[in-house]
Enzyme design. Structure first.
Site, PDB file in Angstrom:
ATOM      1  CE  LYS A 165      -2.685  10.020   5.090  1.00  0.00           C
ATOM      2  NZ  LYS A 165      -2.594   9.531   3.794  1.00  0.00           N
TER       3      LYS A 165
ATOM      4  NE  ARG B 257      -1.353  14.477 -13.252  1.00  0.00           N
ATOM      5  CZ  ARG B 257      -0.809  14.624 -11.922  1.00  0.00           C
ATOM      6  NH1 ARG B 257      -0.597  13.495 -11.212  1.00  0.00           N
ATOM      7  NH2 ARG B 257      -1.010  15.655 -11.282  1.00  0.00           N
TER       8      ARG B 257
ATOM      9  CD  GLU C  50      -3.202   8.636 -11.209  1.00  0.00           C
ATOM     10  OE1 GLU C  50      -2.199   9.239 -11.523  1.00  0.00           O
ATOM     11  OE2 GLU C  50      -3.733   8.655 -10.219  1.00  0.00           O
TER      12      GLU C  50
HETATM   13  C1  TPP Z   1      -2.925  12.265  -9.673  1.00  0.00           C
HETATM   14  C2  TPP Z   1      -3.738  11.787  -8.216  1.00  0.00           C
HETATM   15  N1  TPP Z   1      -4.035  10.294  -8.082  1.00  0.00           N
HETATM   16  C3  TPP Z   1      -4.685  10.077  -7.113  1.00  0.00           C
HETATM   17  C4  TPP Z   1      -4.819  10.855  -5.972  1.00  0.00           C
HETATM   18  C5  TPP Z   1      -5.510  10.576  -4.620  1.00  0.00           C
HETATM   19  N2  TPP Z   1      -4.759  10.810  -3.523  1.00  0.00           N
HETATM   20  C6  TPP Z   1      -4.735  11.812  -2.725  1.00  0.00           C
HETATM   21  S1  TPP Z   1      -3.837  11.911  -1.213  1.00  0.00           S
HETATM   22  C7  TPP Z   1      -3.173  10.612  -1.766  1.00  0.00           C
HETATM   23  C8  TPP Z   1      -1.870   9.987  -1.113  1.00  0.00           C
HETATM   24  C9  TPP Z   1      -0.613  11.024  -1.161  1.00  0.00           C
HETATM   25  O1  TPP Z   1       0.036  10.476  -0.263  1.00  0.00           O
HETATM   26  P1  TPP Z   1       1.199  11.495   0.003  1.00  0.00           P
HETATM   27  O2  TPP Z   1       1.854  12.159  -0.949  1.00  0.00           O
HETATM   28  O3  TPP Z   1       2.461  10.467   0.858  1.00  0.00           O
HETATM   29  O4  TPP Z   1       0.935  12.326   1.254  1.00  0.00           O
HETATM   30  P2  TPP Z   1       0.380  11.837   2.508  1.00  0.00           P
HETATM   31  O5  TPP Z   1      -1.457  11.641   2.189  1.00  0.00           O
HETATM   32  O6  TPP Z   1       0.887  10.475   3.110  1.00  0.00           O
HETATM   33  O7  TPP Z   1       0.404  13.074   3.323  1.00  0.00           O
HETATM   34  C10 TPP Z   1      -3.650  10.084  -3.030  1.00  0.00           C
HETATM   35  C11 TPP Z   1      -3.108   8.777  -3.658  1.00  0.00           C
HETATM   36  C12 TPP Z   1      -4.375  12.285  -6.165  1.00  0.00           C
HETATM   37  N3  TPP Z   1      -4.888  13.198  -5.393  1.00  0.00           N
HETATM   38  N4  TPP Z   1      -4.159  12.792  -7.379  1.00  0.00           N
END
Ligand code: TPP
Length: 631
Positions: free
Chosen positions: A282, A396, A368
């Protein structure tokens, strides 16, 4: 940007000489760093998938083949390479490109998102529709390892894995959610990839095969191959996915375009559910000045060379910080208080709490619903959980709020950050629905503080309330004033409102931060000869019955102001009550009308729907003029 300039769409990537793909990726990476340095945005995730995006667009034929990205926050390279490079500098600006992917923006954005965990289910839907319509194309879902902390992703994998449908999952594994990823799946993926033991075993087995193929007969070679396969299965992350019904490929280097193109070219010729596991970093290539990996995720405008933020944050603290400091201080007084986040420690300010109280802090992943039911379980045993979840993401957890907390009368405290208009994150992240959804929950106390001191007072009130769940909401904004330390703030008395200005005929009932513009509107209306009351309606439910009954004695018009959806909001709730006690009193609800809202700065979003001092004053003037005309 010589190569990138020639790319007007995916067709150009498929026509590019193979040896220019890596250069294209380098140019896209630089373009992201340059543009986001002035727009701000989710830079880390996009930088991690530059090569993956190039490889997907090379190996598949978008939009004929359908590629769906989970969350969509990693979609910046995708935008740049699917015909939106010219408009890329408008990212997250009013009228410009959205920060996530959305169907209305491009034919290549097959499924819009913003919330995590939807890609597998949506892709299975697309694949099923293809089969029903007897069509022929590939369907690919790309999701991060963070999305594997979402229950929904497993529901999709479970359904897809045994469906026999042609579907390809690309697992983009960077070990990160927003913060370092959590939980068993993270441990599983991480330890297998990193384990020197696994690698040694694999190397040894490979050596045996090479040796045996030189000197020994076919049977022994076969045996060795089986041995390699078993070693792979025993120690490879593939085992989990194979058991779920997927053919597993990987792990492969997610920054090696050629290796990925080769793998996708081969995998797309196969049938059934397949999963390709790519390992990425990342924020790759970002000139990061801080060691904190979480700061890669989303960033305010920065210097493109040093990565340093352009404006050091100064002035009033954000609500997030006020909340984080408050619970950290209150935890000293309330030994049973614990804090829960669903993968958003810094976003919710619970990272401040985590530092002081690590054993009382729980990051449960992007989960959530689980967070809420976990909190309910804790509450059955006398623990006092504070669930800090953005208004939009708590959608959620709605079933868990009703089924697990409210029906059982369990005292879980919900602290909803990003309530109301959220600015440049746009329509998927709007916190406009929590007032309607919380008001509808039986046994739920619904509150909104107007400043940091009141947030602390309401938190104290919540800790003293054991009769059921309790919610607080505050926006993505700076708090209106520097808050006092928690020890100096008394609890707000349960169920009470506060009279801020005493007038006649018309009363404005401000919800939370709307008290500020409500008071300013009342001041402005004085010059029109209108003497308007202003009430801080900090308890939306239960309402302050005594103050409401007093208000309807000498006011003919109540105007509620809420930074939230007006349908079934506080105004509607109050109108229903007022109808029963004073049917002649009019209740007019000001808030966000029933529609979706585009990304723009939060002050602009509020102004557009009249949630400013001027907007409120103008509306009240018009209402008075109407009344004068009738009487
Ligand atoms: C339901 C929900 N909860 C929290 C978030 C906030 N959020 C956005 S990106 C993310 C992390 C995603 O991690 P990953 O799928 O591994 O993708 P990366 O950012 O590492 O590429 C979070 C927690 C969200 N988008 N949706």
């Amino acid at each position: 940007m010589a190569v990138l300039e020639t790319i007007k769409g995916p067709g150009d990537i498929r026509r590019l000489p193979k040896d220019q793909l890596a250069t294209l990726a380098d140019e896209v990476r630089q373009r992201l760093i340059d543009v986001v340095s002035s727009t701000g945005g989710h830079i880390g995730a996009g930088l991690g998938v530059v090569e993956l995006t190039v490889a997907l667009l090379r190996a598949f034929e978008s939009p004929r083949d359908k590629i769906l990205w989970d969350v969509g926050h990693q979609g910046y390279p995708w935008k740049v390479l699917t015909g939106r490079n010219d408009r890329f500098p408008t990212l997250r600006q009013a009228g410009g490109l959205n920060g996530f992917l959305r169907r209305s923006e491009s034919e290549h954005d097959i499924f819009g998102a913003g919330h995590a965990g939807t890609a597998v289910s949506a892709a299975l839907g697309v694949a099923t529709a293809r089969d029903l319509k007897k069509q022929d194309y590939s369907v690919v879902a790309v999701l991060g390892d963070g999305a594997l902390t979402c229950g929904m992703s497993y529901e999709g994998l479970n359904n897809a894995g045994h469906s026999d449908r042609d579907i390809i999952i690309v697992l983009n594994d960077n070990g990160m959610s927003i913060a370092p990823n959590v939980g068993a799946i993270n441990k599983y993926l991480g330890s297998v990839i990193a384990s020197p033991f696994t690698n040694r075993v694999r190397e040894k087995v490979k050596g045996v095969i090479e040796l045996s193929s030189k000197y020994l007969g076919h049977g022994v070679v076969e045996f060795s191959r089986k041995l390699e396969e078993s070693a792979k299965n025993l120690w490879s992350p593939g085992m989990l996915f194979e058991e779920l019904g997927f053919r597993y490929f990987g792990p492969i280097d997610g920054h090696d375009v050629d290796a990925m193109v080769q793998t996708f070219e081969m995998v797309k010729t196969l049938k059934g559910p397949r999963l390709v596991h790519v390992i990425t970093q990342k924020g790759k290539g970002f000139p990061m000045p801080e060691p904190d990996l979480e700061k890669y995720h989303a960033r305010q405008p920065y210097d493109p060379v040093t990565g340093k933020l352009k404006s050091a944050t100064s002035g009033l603290p954000a609500w997030t910080k006020v909340f984080g400091d408050a619970i950290t201080q209150l935890a000293d007084e309330y030994p049973d208080l614990v804090a829960i986040t669903a993968a958003m420690p810094s976003g919710t300010g619970t990272n401040i709490f985590q530092k002081k109280w690590p054993e009382r802090f729980f990051d449960v992943g992007i989960a959530e619903g689980h967070a809420v039911t976990f909190a309910a379980g804790l509450a059955t045993q006398g623990i006092r959980p504070i669930c800090a979840i953005y208004s939009t993401f708590l959608q959620r957890g709605y079933d868990s709020i009703i089924h697990d907390c409210a029906i059982q009368g369990l005292p879980v405290v919900f602290c909803m950050d990003r309530a109301g208009f959220v600015g440049d994150d746009g329509q998927t992240h709007m916190g406009l629905y929590d007032i309607p959804y919380m008001l509808a929950v039986p046994n739920m106390t619904v509150t909104a503080p107007r400043d940091g001191a009141e947030l602390i007072g309401l938190l104290r009130c919540a800790m003293g309330h054991t009769g059921g769940p309790f919610s607080l909401r505050y926006p993505r904004d700076k708090a209106p004033a520097e808050p006092p330390v928690a020890a100096e703030v008394p609890p707000v008395k349960y169920g009470t409102w506060e009279m801020l200005r005493s007038g006649r005929q018309c009363a404005i009932l401000g919800v939370g931060v709307m008290c500020g513009p409500a008071v300013a509107a009342a001041d402005a209306l004085k010059s029109d000869g209108l003497d308007v009351s202003v009430v801080n309606a900090r308890f939306l439910k239960p309402v302050d019955r005594a103050m409401l009954e007093a208000l309807v004695q000498n006011h003919t018009l109540l105007v509620t102001v809420e930074d939230g959806c007006v349908v079934n909001g506080f105004g509607a709730y109050l109108a229903e009550l007022v109808q029963t006690i004073a049917p002649d009193v009019r209740v007019i609800a000001l808030g966000a009308p029933d529609k979706t809202y585009e990304h723009a700065p939060r002050p602009q979003q509020l102004a557009d729907v009249g949630l400013t001092a001027e907007g409120i004053a103008a509306r009240i003037r018009a209402l008075h003029a109407e009344e004068a005309a009738v009487s």
